[in-house]
Design a protein around this motif. Structure first.
Motif, mmCIF file in Angstrom:
data_model
loop_
_atom_site.group_PDB
_atom_site.id
_atom_site.type_symbol
_atom_site.label_atom_id
_atom_site.label_comp_id
_atom_site.label_asym_id
_atom_site.label_seq_id
_atom_site.Cartn_x
_atom_site.Cartn_y
_atom_site.Cartn_z
ATOM 1 N N LEU A 1 -5.622 -23.307 -15.196
ATOM 2 C CA LEU A 1 -5.727 -24.568 -15.917
ATOM 3 C C LEU A 1 -7.019 -24.655 -16.739
ATOM 4 N N ARG A 2 -8.069 -23.989 -16.289
ATOM 5 C CA ARG A 2 -9.336 -24.035 -17.032
ATOM 6 C C ARG A 2 -9.334 -23.055 -18.216
ATOM 7 N N GLN A 3 -8.544 -22.003 -18.122
ATOM 8 C CA GLN A 3 -8.616 -20.959 -19.132
ATOM 9 C C GLN A 3 -7.381 -20.875 -20.032
ATOM 10 N N GLY A 4 -6.288 -21.513 -19.639
ATOM 11 C CA GLY A 4 -5.046 -21.389 -20.397
ATOM 12 C C GLY A 4 -5.198 -21.874 -21.833
ATOM 13 N N THR A 5 -4.750 -21.083 -22.783
ATOM 14 C CA THR A 5 -4.826 -21.453 -24.193
ATOM 15 C C THR A 5 -3.787 -20.686 -24.998
ATOM 16 N N HIS A 6 -3.255 -21.331 -26.033
ATOM 17 C CA HIS A 6 -2.304 -20.691 -26.928
ATOM 18 C C HIS A 6 -2.352 -21.449 -28.257
ATOM 19 N N ILE A 7 -3.230 -21.015 -29.140
ATOM 20 C CA ILE A 7 -3.436 -21.696 -30.417
ATOM 21 C C ILE A 7 -2.278 -21.378 -31.357
ATOM 22 N N LEU A 8 -1.763 -22.430 -31.980
ATOM 23 C CA LEU A 8 -0.618 -22.283 -32.871
ATOM 24 C C LEU A 8 -0.979 -22.750 -34.277
ATOM 25 N N THR A 9 -0.780 -21.882 -35.235
ATOM 26 C CA THR A 9 -0.881 -22.277 -36.633
ATOM 27 C C THR A 9 0.374 -23.073 -36.994
ATOM 28 N N PRO A 10 0.401 -23.761 -38.147
ATOM 29 C CA PRO A 10 1.612 -24.513 -38.517
ATOM 30 C C PRO A 10 2.870 -23.666 -38.503
ATOM 31 N N ALA A 11 2.803 -22.466 -39.046
ATOM 32 C CA ALA A 11 3.993 -21.606 -39.069
ATOM 33 C C ALA A 11 4.418 -21.228 -37.648
ATOM 34 N N MET A 12 3.436 -20.897 -36.798
ATOM 35 C CA MET A 12 3.741 -20.554 -35.412
ATOM 36 C C MET A 12 4.299 -21.760 -34.655
ATOM 37 N N LEU A 13 3.778 -22.939 -34.961
ATOM 38 C CA LEU A 13 4.239 -24.151 -34.295
ATOM 39 C C LEU A 13 5.714 -24.417 -34.586
ATOM 40 N N HIS A 14 6.115 -24.284 -35.845
ATOM 41 C CA HIS A 14 7.502 -24.539 -36.209
ATOM 42 C C HIS A 14 8.438 -23.539 -35.525
ATOM 43 N N THR A 15 8.009 -22.290 -35.472
ATOM 44 C CA THR A 15 8.829 -21.271 -34.815
ATOM 45 C C THR A 15 8.881 -21.491 -33.309
ATOM 46 N N ARG A 16 7.726 -21.810 -32.753
ATOM 47 C CA ARG A 16 7.619 -22.003 -31.301
ATOM 48 C C ARG A 16 8.456 -23.179 -30.820
ATOM 49 N N ALA A 17 8.516 -24.241 -31.622
ATOM 50 C CA ALA A 17 9.247 -25.440 -31.217
ATOM 51 C C ALA A 17 10.727 -25.165 -31.005
ATOM 52 N N MET A 18 11.256 -24.145 -31.665
ATOM 53 C CA MET A 18 12.665 -23.812 -31.534
ATOM 54 C C MET A 18 12.923 -22.647 -30.591
ATOM 55 N N ASP A 19 11.872 -22.096 -29.999
ATOM 56 C CA ASP A 19 11.999 -20.948 -29.107
ATOM 57 C C ASP A 19 12.058 -21.444 -27.659
ATOM 58 N N THR B 1 -7.509 -32.525 -37.761
ATOM 59 C CA THR B 1 -8.904 -32.103 -37.871
ATOM 60 C C THR B 1 -9.050 -30.596 -38.070
ATOM 61 N N GLU B 2 -8.295 -29.805 -37.305
ATOM 62 C CA GLU B 2 -8.480 -28.361 -37.297
ATOM 63 C C GLU B 2 -7.378 -27.595 -38.018
ATOM 64 N N GLY B 3 -6.251 -28.231 -38.228
ATOM 65 C CA GLY B 3 -5.145 -27.532 -38.874
ATOM 66 C C GLY B 3 -4.352 -26.651 -37.935
ATOM 67 N N VAL B 4 -4.682 -26.658 -36.647
ATOM 68 C CA VAL B 4 -3.954 -25.900 -35.626
ATOM 69 C C VAL B 4 -3.787 -26.804 -34.402
ATOM 70 N N VAL B 5 -2.906 -26.390 -33.471
ATOM 71 C CA VAL B 5 -2.742 -27.126 -32.213
ATOM 72 C C VAL B 5 -2.735 -26.146 -31.054
ATOM 73 N N ASP B 6 -3.168 -26.623 -29.914
ATOM 74 C CA ASP B 6 -3.142 -25.821 -28.685
ATOM 75 C C ASP B 6 -2.503 -26.687 -27.608
ATOM 76 N N ILE B 7 -1.182 -26.695 -27.600
ATOM 77 C CA ILE B 7 -0.448 -27.573 -26.682
ATOM 78 C C ILE B 7 -0.644 -27.132 -25.231
ATOM 79 N N LEU B 8 -0.690 -25.832 -24.995
ATOM 80 C CA LEU B 8 -0.914 -25.325 -23.643
ATOM 81 C C LEU B 8 -2.274 -25.765 -23.121
ATOM 82 N N ARG B 9 -3.321 -25.634 -23.948
ATOM 83 C CA ARG B 9 -4.661 -26.035 -23.524
ATOM 84 C C ARG B 9 -4.724 -27.522 -23.190
ATOM 85 N N THR B 10 -4.085 -28.349 -24.026
ATOM 86 C CA THR B 10 -4.085 -29.788 -23.778
ATOM 87 C C THR B 10 -3.336 -30.122 -22.495
ATOM 88 N N THR B 11 -2.209 -29.470 -22.278
ATOM 89 C CA THR B 11 -1.444 -29.693 -21.046
ATOM 90 C C THR B 11 -2.257 -29.319 -19.821
#
Length: 493
Positions: A206-224, A446-456
């Motif tokens: 939980l302290r180290q988990g991270t998976h940064i997603l660019t916009p293109a990666m986010l759109h692909t990831r949302a459907m995977d 702010t950053e143009g990327v998201v890290d949903i895993l890190r936030t979770t």
């Protein structure tokens, strides 16, 4: 010359007497078993063997004798020892099947509240099966085409976390079987206590988990679906062990026995008697916001009739400017008490007055004035009603619009304002989705990327179980994907 009929009569009488003799031995054998706590199985074998010998002496074959012995004992004991508990055991005779089962006892550990507050175990539900905590056991949504619950490997190149034990995964039956809390023991272990290797592994994840997603990666990831399922099930839930809250009477302050606040981040109510744990307790946790902002949110359970006063104490103590409620009052069962008045009410010295009610398409807005002594404040409550029970929302835009509306209201609040309070019923599923979406929208802008895993992971460090189901995890991805498209479209215009 002896009479043949007299001889036959004596023979029959002898056989009948033998039957009753073995019946007597059978009854005495079981009484002996009960009194000395010998193995019931060995007693049955001993008694059956006696009858078997009797039928063999009569001239029957070995297999036939066994069958007859079982029939006779079963027949007689069906009358002599009917099925009822003896010394805490349930002896079933007269059915052709002999078994002993421990008689279940109702320990009577029930909520005293008018609210319906079931305990939750998958193996033995004690109330309504459909009321699995606000845990939405099998959520469905037309937004995603959810496949089977398969476990696939995540993208090893982008994930920087280590595997954890199966018991820590949300997808395992072990993590879903939530035990009962028994109040009245010693003080809780508290944060910083020695952790088991499995717990240490979960905390490290939980302290180290991270998976940064660019916009293109986010759109692909949302459907995977499969990749999201693998990522979700590998993330520890970090639920609190009920043994950490062994206090008499605490059961009345929790809507669900096994959804408890993590000790290090729980909200502590101010009290005249600081040594009285119950007077300082509320099932709520402080949560960090975007950029590690301390105490940006408070996640809590839906108030019960027993905790309405505590809830308003927290609202006043924390200088809360906004409440976000994401549950109906009833969804098959009670999910939240109606803690606000129609006009005016006073709780714990705080006078709550409704000033205005506005009904929007997907939520209602209530504006309150709170007064305690000479101080007066304004409070907004956003009640989101378009999140159906045991599902994720049918549409993402309404939730996204609510997130943006709450952000605008927070910017308009006085600088001295405290955390936003968010609650559903248990305060982990829908609550986690809303808070995560709010944080991630800021990160995307702010950053143009998201890290949903890190936030979770960060949310679960502060309150276990946040974003409760895989479908909710997918829904958060879907909402962020939609938001990114809106941002891109606005930038192009």
């Amino acid at each position: 010359m002896p009479c043949k009929c007299s001889h036959d009569y004596d023979t029959k009488l002898y056989v009948v007497n033998l039957h009753f003799f073995f019946l007597f031995l059978c009854v005495m054998g079981h009484l002996l078993i009960f009194s000395t706590r010998f193995s019931p199985e060995s007693g049955r074998c001993l008694i059956t063997s006696g009858y078997w010998v009797f039928f063999v002496v009569e001239g029957n074959g070995p297999l036939s004798s066994i069958y007859k012995a079982l029939q006779v004992i079963d027949f007689y004991l069906g009358f002599i020892l009917p099925c009822h508990p003896i010394f805490g055991m349930d002896w079933r005779y007269g059915t052709g099947l002999w078994s002993s089962e421990t008689v279940s006892r109702d320990i009577g550990d029930r909520r005293q509240s008018v609210s319906r507050q079931p305990s939750f175990t998958l193996s033995e539900w004690t109330d309504a099966q459909e009321d699995l905590i606000d845990l939405d056991p099998v959520p469905q949504t037309p937004v995603f085409d959810i496949g089977t619950d398969t476990r696939t490997e995540g993208d090893a190149a982008t994930l920087t976390v280590t595997p954890v034990g199966l018991q820590e995964r949300r997808g395992s039956n072990v993590s879903l079987t939530l035990d009962m809390c028994t109040p009245g023991c010693t003080e809780p272990y508290g944060y910083g206590a020695q952790l088991s290797p499995r717990d240490q592994s979960a905390q490290e994840y939980l302290r180290q988990g991270t998976h940064i997603l660019t916009p293109a990666m986010l759109h692909t990831r949302a459907m995977d679906d499969q990749s999201l399922q693998a990522e979700f099930y590998e993330t520890p839930m970090n639920f609190v062990d009920p043994k950490e809250y062994n206090y008499p009477g605490l059961v009345r302050k929790n809507r669900y026995k096994t959804i408890l606040p993590n000790t290090h981040s729980r909200v502590i109510l101010k009290s005249q008697d600081e040594d009285d744990f119950l007077s300082t307790y509320i099932n709520a946790n402080y949560l960090k916001g975007y950029g590690g902002e301390e105490c940006a949110y408070i996640a809590t359970q839906g108030p019960t009739v027993n905790t309405v006063g505590d809830f308003w104490r927290m609202v006043w103590q924390e200088r809360t400017p906004i409440i976000v409620m994401i549950t109906n009052l009833e969804e098959k069962n009670e999910k939240c008490a109606e803690y606000w008045p129609e006009d005016t009410v006073t709780h714990e010295g705080v006078e709550i007055t409704v000033v205005k009610v506005t009904q929007e398409d997907d939520y209602s807005l209530r504006v309150f004035t709170l007064k305690c002594g000479e101080e007066e404040r304004t409070l907004r409550q956003y009640w989101y009603t378009s999140w159906p029970d045991q599902k994720t929302p049918d549409k993402a835009p309404p939730l996204l619009e609510l997130v943006q509306e709450v952000e605008r209201a927070r910017e308009e609040a006085p600088p001295s304002s405290g955390p936003i309070i968010v609650h559903c019923s248990a305060g982990i599923g829908r609550t986690g989705c809303f808070i995560a979406t709010s944080i991630l929208c800021k990160q995307l802008r702010t950053e143009g990327v998201v890290d949903i895993l890190r936030t979770t992971c960060q949310l679960r460090l502060d309150r276990g179980g946040m974003i409760q189901t895989c479908e909710q995890y997918q829904f958060v991805h879907h909402v962020l994907s939609l938001y990114e498209k809106q941002l891109s479209q606005t930038a192009e215009e």
